[in-house]
Design an enzyme around this catalytic site. Sequence first.
Site, PDB file in Angstrom:
ATOM      1  N   GLU A  32      15.745   6.382  45.612  1.00 22.41           N
ATOM      2  CA  GLU A  32      16.701   5.437  45.014  1.00 22.41           C
ATOM      3  C   GLU A  32      18.023   5.414  45.765  1.00 22.41           C
ATOM      4  O   GLU A  32      18.921   6.209  45.487  1.00 22.41           O
ATOM      5  CB  GLU A  32      16.943   5.801  43.531  1.00 22.41           C
ATOM      6  CG  GLU A  32      17.918   4.837  42.854  1.00 22.41           C
ATOM      7  CD  GLU A  32      18.170   5.144  41.373  1.00 22.41           C
ATOM      8  OE1 GLU A  32      17.656   6.149  40.864  1.00 22.41           O
ATOM      9  OE2 GLU A  32      18.903   4.357  40.749  1.00 22.41           O
TER      10      GLU A  32
ATOM     11  N   LYS B 172      13.257   2.545  44.849  1.00 25.05           N
ATOM     12  CA  LYS B 172      14.029   2.027  43.711  1.00 25.05           C
ATOM     13  C   LYS B 172      15.380   1.538  44.225  1.00 25.05           C
ATOM     14  O   LYS B 172      16.357   2.291  44.278  1.00 25.05           O
ATOM     15  CB  LYS B 172      14.197   3.120  42.659  1.00 25.05           C
ATOM     16  CG  LYS B 172      15.063   2.713  41.471  1.00 25.05           C
ATOM     17  CD  LYS B 172      14.896   3.655  40.288  1.00 25.05           C
ATOM     18  CE  LYS B 172      15.882   3.343  39.185  1.00 25.05           C
ATOM     19  NZ  LYS B 172      15.570   4.028  37.926  1.00 25.05           N
TER      20      LYS B 172
HETATM   21  P1  13P Z   1      20.033   1.391  35.275  1.00 22.41           P
HETATM   22  O1  13P Z   1      18.830   0.484  35.185  1.00 22.41           O
HETATM   23  O2  13P Z   1      20.816   1.480  34.004  1.00 22.41           O
HETATM   24  O3  13P Z   1      20.861   1.121  36.501  1.00 22.41           O
HETATM   25  O4  13P Z   1      19.462   2.872  35.442  1.00 22.41           O
HETATM   26  C1  13P Z   1      18.432   3.094  36.310  1.00 22.41           C
HETATM   27  C2  13P Z   1      18.567   4.425  36.886  1.00 22.41           C
HETATM   28  O5  13P Z   1      17.656   5.225  36.840  1.00 22.41           O
HETATM   29  C3  13P Z   1      19.815   4.760  37.583  1.00 22.41           C
HETATM   30  O6  13P Z   1      19.645   5.896  38.358  1.00 22.41           O
END
Ligand code: 13P
Length: 340
Positions: free
Chosen positions: A177, A219
Site C-alpha cells: 500500500e 493497494k
Molecule cells: P481508507 O479506505 O479509510 O483510506 O482506509 C484504508 C486503509 O486501510 C488505509 O490504510
Amino acid sequence: MSDSDLERVAAAMVAKGKGILAADESNSTAGKRFDKFGIAKTEENRRAYRELLFTTPDAPQWISGVILYDETIRQKTAAGVPFPDYLTKLGIIPGIKVDLGAKPLALHANETITEGLDGLRERLEEYYRLGARFAKWRAVIDIGTDIPSRGAIEANAHALARYAALCQEQNIVPIVEPEVLMDGAHTIERCEQVTDATLNEVFIQLHRARLHLEGMILKPNMVISGKKCPTQATPEQVAAATVRCLKRHVPGAVPGIAFLSGGQSPAEAALHLSLMNRGTTLPWQLSFSYGRALQDAALSAWAGKSANVAAGQKEFRKWARLNALARNGSFQAGMEQQAA
Ligand code: 13P
C-alpha cells in the site's frame, strides 16, 4: 514457501463481486473515529464494534477478506470464538496490518517513513499461527511544496519491498500500500505525477526484492484532485487518470488492485470504482479495500449503543453490497439513496 498457496489466496482476495474490509485501525485511529460520536475509547468498545461488522448478515457474499489490527486478531466474539476463526468459517480471509506506522523521516521535513521491519519475520510467524493469510503495510507519500522528495519515495518503496518479501517467505500474501494522500490543494495532474513516480519506484524495488508478483495485491490511492483543490476533477476524469496511471506501472502478473478510499465519501469511492470497471478489459481485478468508505455510515448508526447494532449492520451491509456492484461497473450515482 509455496507460490501456488500465495496465488490461491491472492486470487480469492480479489474474487469477482467481492472486496476487502479494512478494519485495521490502530487504537489511536479507532479512538479518533470514536471521538466523533462520543464513544468511549475502550478495548471492549473496539471489540464490540468489530463484532458488529464481522457478524453482519450476508457480508460474506460481498467481503472476501478483512484486515485486522494486532489487538483485534487476538479478540473474540461475545460467544468466545476468536475473530480469525469466526471469519475463516464464513469463508472470509483474515489479514493483519503489520506496519508500526509512519514516523518522521530524518532530515526530510514533513515526510515520513513507515517503520516495523525489525522483528517482522517473527511477528509474521505468530500472525500466521493466529490465522492471518495476508498482511498490509502502508507507506504514506504527502504532496506539498517541495515534497515528496526522491529520498522519501525510495525509502518507502524499499521498506514496502522488504516487508513484501518477508510476507511471502512466511506464506502470507502482502498487500503493498503506497498511499499518495489526497489532503492538500494539489491538482489531479500533480497527483498523477506523484503516483506515477511512486508506483514506478515500488515496482523497481519489488523486482529487486525478488517478489513473486502473482502472489501480491496492490493497494493504491486513486488519481484524484487534492481535497482543497479549487477545481475538482469529475468522476470520469478520476477513473480515466487512475486506470491510465496503473496501466503504465502495474504488471499484468499482479492478480489484483484493491483501492483505499483515502477520505473520499462512500458514494464517491463506489462511483469511481464502478466507472473504472465499466471500461475496457483490464489485466488485473480492480477491487476495493476500503476503511472509511465501508464503515462511516455503520459507525455513525451504531454510535456505541448496543440497541443500534442492527442499524449499524444495515449500513455496513448496504455499502458492502454497493461496492460489490461497483466491481462489475453496475453501481450508479444516486443508488445509495434507494438501497436498503
Ligand atoms: P481508507 O479506505 O479509510 O483510506 O482506509 C484504508 C486503509 O486501510 C488505509 O490504510
